[in-house]
Scaffold this active site. Sequence first.
Site, PDB file in Angstrom:
ATOM      1  N   SER A  35      42.064  35.129  37.879  1.00  0.00           N
ATOM      2  CA  SER A  35      42.685  35.076  39.203  1.00  0.00           C
ATOM      3  C   SER A  35      42.566  33.686  39.812  1.00  0.00           C
ATOM      4  O   SER A  35      41.524  33.042  39.730  1.00  0.00           O
ATOM      5  CB  SER A  35      42.008  36.076  40.140  1.00  0.00           C
ATOM      6  OG  SER A  35      42.183  37.393  39.699  1.00  0.00           O
ATOM      7  N   HIS A  80      42.636  36.887  47.188  1.00  0.00           N
ATOM      8  CA  HIS A  80      41.749  38.018  46.906  1.00  0.00           C
ATOM      9  C   HIS A  80      40.412  37.552  46.337  1.00  0.00           C
ATOM     10  O   HIS A  80      39.515  38.369  46.140  1.00  0.00           O
ATOM     11  CB  HIS A  80      42.428  39.041  45.994  1.00  0.00           C
ATOM     12  CG  HIS A  80      42.490  38.668  44.555  1.00  0.00           C
ATOM     13  ND1 HIS A  80      43.603  38.112  43.976  1.00  0.00           N
ATOM     14  CD2 HIS A  80      41.579  38.789  43.561  1.00  0.00           C
ATOM     15  CE1 HIS A  80      43.372  37.904  42.691  1.00  0.00           C
ATOM     16  NE2 HIS A  80      42.153  38.307  42.419  1.00  0.00           N
ATOM     17  N   ASP A  90      49.163  36.120  48.242  1.00  0.00           N
ATOM     18  CA  ASP A  90      47.845  36.040  47.610  1.00  0.00           C
ATOM     19  C   ASP A  90      47.531  34.601  47.206  1.00  0.00           C
ATOM     20  O   ASP A  90      47.570  34.233  46.034  1.00  0.00           O
ATOM     21  CB  ASP A  90      47.806  36.965  46.390  1.00  0.00           C
ATOM     22  CG  ASP A  90      46.406  37.099  45.802  1.00  0.00           C
ATOM     23  OD1 ASP A  90      45.437  36.683  46.474  1.00  0.00           O
ATOM     24  OD2 ASP A  90      46.285  37.618  44.670  1.00  0.00           O
TER      25      ASP A  90
END
EC number: 3.4.21.35
Length: 261
Positions: free
Chosen positions: A213, A65, A120
């Site tokens: 992230s 992402h 992801d």
Amino acid sequence: MWFLILFLALSLGRNDAAPPVQSRVVGGYNCEMNSQPWQVAVYYFGEYLCGGVLIDPSWVITAAHCATDNYQVWLGRNNLYEDEPFAQHRLVSQSFPHPGFNQDLIWNHTRQPGDDYSNDLMLLHLSQPADITDGVKVIDLPIEEPKVGSTCLASGWGSITPDGLELSDDLQCVNIDLLSNEKCVEAHKEEVTDLMLCAGEMDGGKDTCKGDSGGPLICNGVLQGITSWGFNPCGEPKKPGIYTKLIKFTPWIKEVMKENP
């Protein structure tokens, strides 16, 4: 949830992107210098974007992402803004988001029940291999399943406040527990699959957040996960975070690296 505001949108002032995750460290502490030598800072045109992990001198793994059209990375950094002796800058020649990740979810501004953020992860091929030093090292991929109850460490430069608005200059570490996926199924409206790990503190107060992230989740000294997504605000009780379960992806990772030397 990590209200789907892609960290890229936050850092660049854009409002057209929204990722599934809000990765940041809340309730953590300053990592000891050079204690996380595999930690990577991923940049987009000079702006900090996401964390990453050096798994080979020529390869960084991060979250899918975080995908965009331009990357550079900093290795061996503790503070993002100070000159540091071990810091190395590298350009990225190719990126390989996992083909199973649904990139359309990034551009949605609201998260819906049943959204599935599986797969992801993304590989970044460096234009020049990293120099392995005391401050820059690779970490091996996992070879066995992590055990529920393990003590884990997550790290990153993400937000140190639950609202996700105050990023850290210094690399932050946080100690959290590896929980059963059932805990995250109960906590989140999005899909929690066997391609994910659930980690956090059920009492709250410790979590990753916006900006973390793509960074590492290390359990009992072994890289087991990549920070993916979670609840917004960060660190809420009974709202542990979600991490990509790397043991499920080692064949794909090795195949991509082998086919793109």
